[in-house]
Design a protein around this motif. Structure first.
Motif, PDB file in Angstrom:
ATOM      1  N   THR A  83      -1.900  -0.099 -11.154  1.00 30.21           N
ATOM      2  CA  THR A  83      -2.798   0.463 -10.099  1.00 30.21           C
ATOM      3  C   THR A  83      -3.991  -0.104 -10.363  1.00 30.21           C
ATOM      4  OG1 THR A  83      -1.317   2.360  -9.601  1.00 30.21           O
ATOM      5  CG2 THR A  83      -3.700   2.230  -8.660  1.00 30.21           C
ATOM      6  N   VAL A  84      -4.429  -0.067 -11.680  1.00 33.38           N
ATOM      7  CA  VAL A  84      -5.728  -0.507 -12.185  1.00 33.38           C
ATOM      8  C   VAL A  84      -5.906  -1.913 -11.973  1.00 33.38           C
ATOM      9  CG1 VAL A  84      -7.306  -0.893 -14.096  1.00 33.38           C
ATOM     10  CG2 VAL A  84      -6.090   1.370 -13.312  1.00 33.38           C
ATOM     11  N   GLU A  85      -5.180  -3.014 -12.511  1.00 34.48           N
ATOM     12  CA  GLU A  85      -4.818  -4.271 -12.099  1.00 34.48           C
ATOM     13  C   GLU A  85      -4.845  -4.634 -10.615  1.00 34.48           C
ATOM     14  OE1 GLU A  85      -5.271  -6.372 -14.445  1.00 34.48           O
ATOM     15  OE2 GLU A  85      -4.671  -8.390 -13.352  1.00 34.48           O
ATOM     16  N   TYR A  86      -4.165  -3.846  -9.885  1.00 36.61           N
ATOM     17  CA  TYR A  86      -4.096  -4.300  -8.455  1.00 36.61           C
ATOM     18  C   TYR A  86      -5.642  -3.998  -7.884  1.00 36.61           C
ATOM     19  CZ  TYR A  86      -2.912  -3.890  -3.562  1.00 36.61           C
ATOM     20  OH  TYR A  86      -3.121  -4.263  -2.005  1.00 36.61           O
ATOM     21  N   ASP A  87      -6.201  -3.000  -8.240  1.00 35.44           N
ATOM     22  CA  ASP A  87      -7.621  -2.604  -7.805  1.00 35.44           C
ATOM     23  C   ASP A  87      -8.533  -3.788  -8.206  1.00 35.44           C
ATOM     24  OD1 ASP A  87      -7.445   0.884  -8.172  1.00 35.44           O
ATOM     25  OD2 ASP A  87      -6.843  -0.315  -6.526  1.00 35.44           O
ATOM     26  N   ARG A  88      -8.356  -4.359  -9.757  1.00 32.82           N
ATOM     27  CA  ARG A  88      -9.140  -5.280  -9.890  1.00 32.82           C
ATOM     28  C   ARG A  88      -8.880  -6.580  -9.241  1.00 32.82           C
ATOM     29  NH1 ARG A  88      -9.121  -9.677 -13.061  1.00 32.82           N
ATOM     30  NH2 ARG A  88      -6.756  -9.426 -13.281  1.00 32.82           N
ATOM     31  N   LEU A  89      -7.704  -7.204  -8.799  1.00 35.37           N
ATOM     32  CA  LEU A  89      -7.401  -8.027  -8.009  1.00 35.37           C
ATOM     33  C   LEU A  89      -7.916  -8.014  -6.638  1.00 35.37           C
ATOM     34  CD1 LEU A  89      -3.663  -8.854  -9.169  1.00 35.37           C
ATOM     35  CD2 LEU A  89      -5.937 -10.153  -9.821  1.00 35.37           C
ATOM     36  N   LEU A  90      -7.921  -6.722  -6.001  1.00 30.30           N
ATOM     37  CA  LEU A  90      -8.595  -6.413  -4.779  1.00 30.30           C
ATOM     38  C   LEU A  90     -10.049  -6.854  -4.644  1.00 30.30           C
ATOM     39  CD1 LEU A  90      -6.599  -3.306  -3.290  1.00 30.30           C
ATOM     40  CD2 LEU A  90      -6.631  -5.863  -2.441  1.00 30.30           C
ATOM     41  N   GLU A  91     -10.764  -6.453  -5.877  1.00 32.74           N
ATOM     42  CA  GLU A  91     -12.261  -6.580  -5.860  1.00 32.74           C
ATOM     43  C   GLU A  91     -12.469  -8.113  -5.992  1.00 32.74           C
ATOM     44  OE1 GLU A  91     -15.835  -5.328  -9.017  1.00 32.74           O
ATOM     45  OE2 GLU A  91     -13.892  -4.519  -9.006  1.00 32.74           O
ATOM     46  N   GLU A  92     -11.745  -8.841  -6.917  1.00 31.72           N
ATOM     47  CA  GLU A  92     -11.713 -10.392  -6.896  1.00 31.72           C
ATOM     48  C   GLU A  92     -11.486 -10.878  -5.611  1.00 31.72           C
ATOM     49  OE1 GLU A  92     -10.614 -10.980 -11.745  1.00 31.72           O
ATOM     50  OE2 GLU A  92      -9.366 -11.735 -10.144  1.00 31.72           O
ATOM     51  N   TYR A 133       0.912  -1.280   0.125  1.00 27.78           N
ATOM     52  CA  TYR A 133      -0.118  -0.180   0.007  1.00 27.78           C
ATOM     53  C   TYR A 133       0.763   1.264   0.107  1.00 27.78           C
ATOM     54  CZ  TYR A 133      -3.705  -3.370   1.223  1.00 27.78           C
ATOM     55  OH  TYR A 133      -4.642  -4.323   1.476  1.00 27.78           O
ATOM     56  N   VAL A 134       1.987   1.266   0.606  1.00 29.29           N
ATOM     57  CA  VAL A 134       2.757   2.192   0.789  1.00 29.29           C
ATOM     58  C   VAL A 134       3.460   2.383  -0.544  1.00 29.29           C
ATOM     59  CG1 VAL A 134       4.960   3.172   1.819  1.00 29.29           C
ATOM     60  CG2 VAL A 134       3.311   2.134   3.232  1.00 29.29           C
ATOM     61  N   GLU A 135       3.839   1.372  -1.197  1.00 28.85           N
ATOM     62  CA  GLU A 135       4.559   1.403  -2.440  1.00 28.85           C
ATOM     63  C   GLU A 135       3.527   2.175  -3.641  1.00 28.85           C
ATOM     64  OE1 GLU A 135       7.762  -1.891  -3.295  1.00 28.85           O
ATOM     65  OE2 GLU A 135       5.673  -2.336  -3.298  1.00 28.85           O
ATOM     66  N   VAL A 136       2.189   1.735  -3.550  1.00 29.57           N
ATOM     67  CA  VAL A 136       1.329   2.227  -4.542  1.00 29.57           C
ATOM     68  C   VAL A 136       1.074   3.889  -4.279  1.00 29.57           C
ATOM     69  CG1 VAL A 136      -1.154   2.364  -5.014  1.00 29.57           C
ATOM     70  CG2 VAL A 136      -0.052   0.012  -4.638  1.00 29.57           C
ATOM     71  N   PHE A 137       0.980   4.091  -2.870  1.00 27.26           N
ATOM     72  CA  PHE A 137       0.962   5.593  -2.656  1.00 27.26           C
ATOM     73  C   PHE A 137       2.042   6.361  -3.282  1.00 27.26           C
ATOM     74  CE2 PHE A 137       2.246   9.207   0.410  1.00 27.26           C
ATOM     75  CZ  PHE A 137       1.020   9.762   0.125  1.00 27.26           C
ATOM     76  N   LYS A 170       5.254   6.101 -15.977  1.00 27.30           N
ATOM     77  CA  LYS A 170       3.795   6.708 -15.390  1.00 27.30           C
ATOM     78  C   LYS A 170       2.656   5.857 -15.741  1.00 27.30           C
ATOM     79  CE  LYS A 170       5.018  11.308 -14.264  1.00 27.30           C
ATOM     80  NZ  LYS A 170       4.944  12.797 -14.592  1.00 27.30           N
ATOM     81  N   SER A 171       2.529   5.505 -17.202  1.00 28.08           N
ATOM     82  CA  SER A 171       1.523   4.631 -17.891  1.00 28.08           C
ATOM     83  C   SER A 171       1.549   3.282 -17.144  1.00 28.08           C
ATOM     84  CB  SER A 171       1.678   4.660 -19.460  1.00 28.08           C
ATOM     85  OG  SER A 171       0.606   3.680 -19.892  1.00 28.08           O
ATOM     86  N   GLN A 172       2.643   2.817 -17.191  1.00 30.32           N
ATOM     87  CA  GLN A 172       2.834   1.311 -16.494  1.00 30.32           C
ATOM     88  C   GLN A 172       2.403   1.230 -15.329  1.00 30.32           C
ATOM     89  OE1 GLN A 172       6.571  -0.130 -16.937  1.00 30.32           O
ATOM     90  NE2 GLN A 172       6.174  -2.066 -16.193  1.00 30.32           N
ATOM     91  N   ILE A 177       0.157 -10.449  -3.739  1.00 27.83           N
ATOM     92  CA  ILE A 177       0.672  -9.486  -2.971  1.00 27.83           C
ATOM     93  C   ILE A 177       2.322  -9.363  -2.854  1.00 27.83           C
ATOM     94  CG2 ILE A 177       1.077  -8.478  -0.456  1.00 27.83           C
ATOM     95  CD1 ILE A 177      -1.667  -9.778   0.016  1.00 27.83           C
ATOM     96  N   ALA A 178       2.881 -10.499  -2.873  1.00 22.99           N
ATOM     97  CA  ALA A 178       4.439 -10.431  -3.021  1.00 22.99           C
ATOM     98  C   ALA A 178       4.642  -9.976  -4.320  1.00 22.99           C
ATOM     99  CB  ALA A 178       4.714 -11.823  -2.612  1.00 22.99           C
TER     100      ALA A 178
END
Length: 242
Positions: free
Chosen positions: A220-229, A13-17, A213-215, A104-105
């Motif tokens: 981030t979008v892929e991580y949000d999708r995985l969190l939703e799953e 989470y800190v890395e994403v921030f 930045k695009s990557q 996560i890892a």
């Protein structure tokens, strides 16, 4: 979630921030470069390389461990457990947790490398921008000096002609100013070439930063999708347990 995986998730989470913070468009690379060169960041950077390598080693170890756990609990297709639904639920729960830990890892390891690369590119871009401005000012100064010298030279020749003094167009007497003018023109040409090279390098750095930045945004979008799953699977697992 165990203590170690809670720590890894917090680190993620800190890395994403920080990745999102570095991608903010209205903070210029110069500002980031000043922050990176501050006394606090420089003090942290003294031990940063060792800490980075330790973090990478820990994340790689945890990723391998999570991958091993996924292979360990992927036995539902190999073992007949139709007569033991409790065991099936238990194995599915263990498999889900292993897959979650693997994601996560993996994302934490990827963002750690991405964060370091992004900070490096921002510093390089700020350095190139400063060099570009310095070369531009130097070229403008040399160009202005050459123009002023040529104007003074023409004004002096005009005064000599008005006074009735013959001004030679070439030869030894005129070779000095002409040679100096030639040297000034060559210096201006060299500075302009250096300015063009610096601009090309700056454009390449800008392209690299935009790509990173695009990557980062895609990750981030892929991580949000995985969190939703993950939330959906957890809810489904809780319903089955009830």
């Amino acid at each position: 979630m165990s203590l170690q995986w809670t720590a890894v998730a917090t680190f993620l989470y800190v890395e994403v921030f920080f990745v999102l913070l570095l991608c903010i468009p209205f903070i210029s690379p110069k500002r980031w470069n000043k922050i990176f060169k501050s006394r606090l960041i420089q003090t942290i950077a003294l031990y940063g390389n060792t800490s980075f390598m330790v973090a990478i080693a820990i994340l790689v170890f945890l990723l391998i461990d999570a991958f091993r756990e996924v292979r360990k609990y992927s036995v539902t297709e190999k073992v007949d457990l139709t007569n033991n639904p409790t065991a099936i639920e238990h194995i599915h729960m263990k498999l889900f947790r292993a897959q979650r830990n693997e994601y996560i890892a993996g994302f934490a390891l990827l963002l750690c490398l991405l964060l370091r690369r992004l900070a490096t590119l921002l510093s390089q871009q700020a350095t190139l921008m400063a060099s570009n401005e310095a070369f531009k000012k130097q070229a403008e100064g040399a160009s202005n000096a050459a123009k002023k010298y040529m104007e003074d030279n023409e004004l002096l020749q005009e005064k000599l002609r008005d006074a009735g003094v013959e001004v030679p167009e070439g030869g030894k007497k005129g070779a000095g100013p002409q040679e100096e003018n030639k040297n000034l023109k060559e210096e201006v040409k060299t500075l302009k070439e250096e300015l063009t090279t610096t601009k090309k390098a700056l454009q390449k750095s800008d392209s690299d930063v935009r790509a990173m930045k695009s990557q980062a945004e895609n990750l981030t979008v892929e991580y949000d999708r995985l969190l939703e799953e993950h939330s959906k699977l957890l809810a489904s697992s809780d319903k089955k347990s009830d």
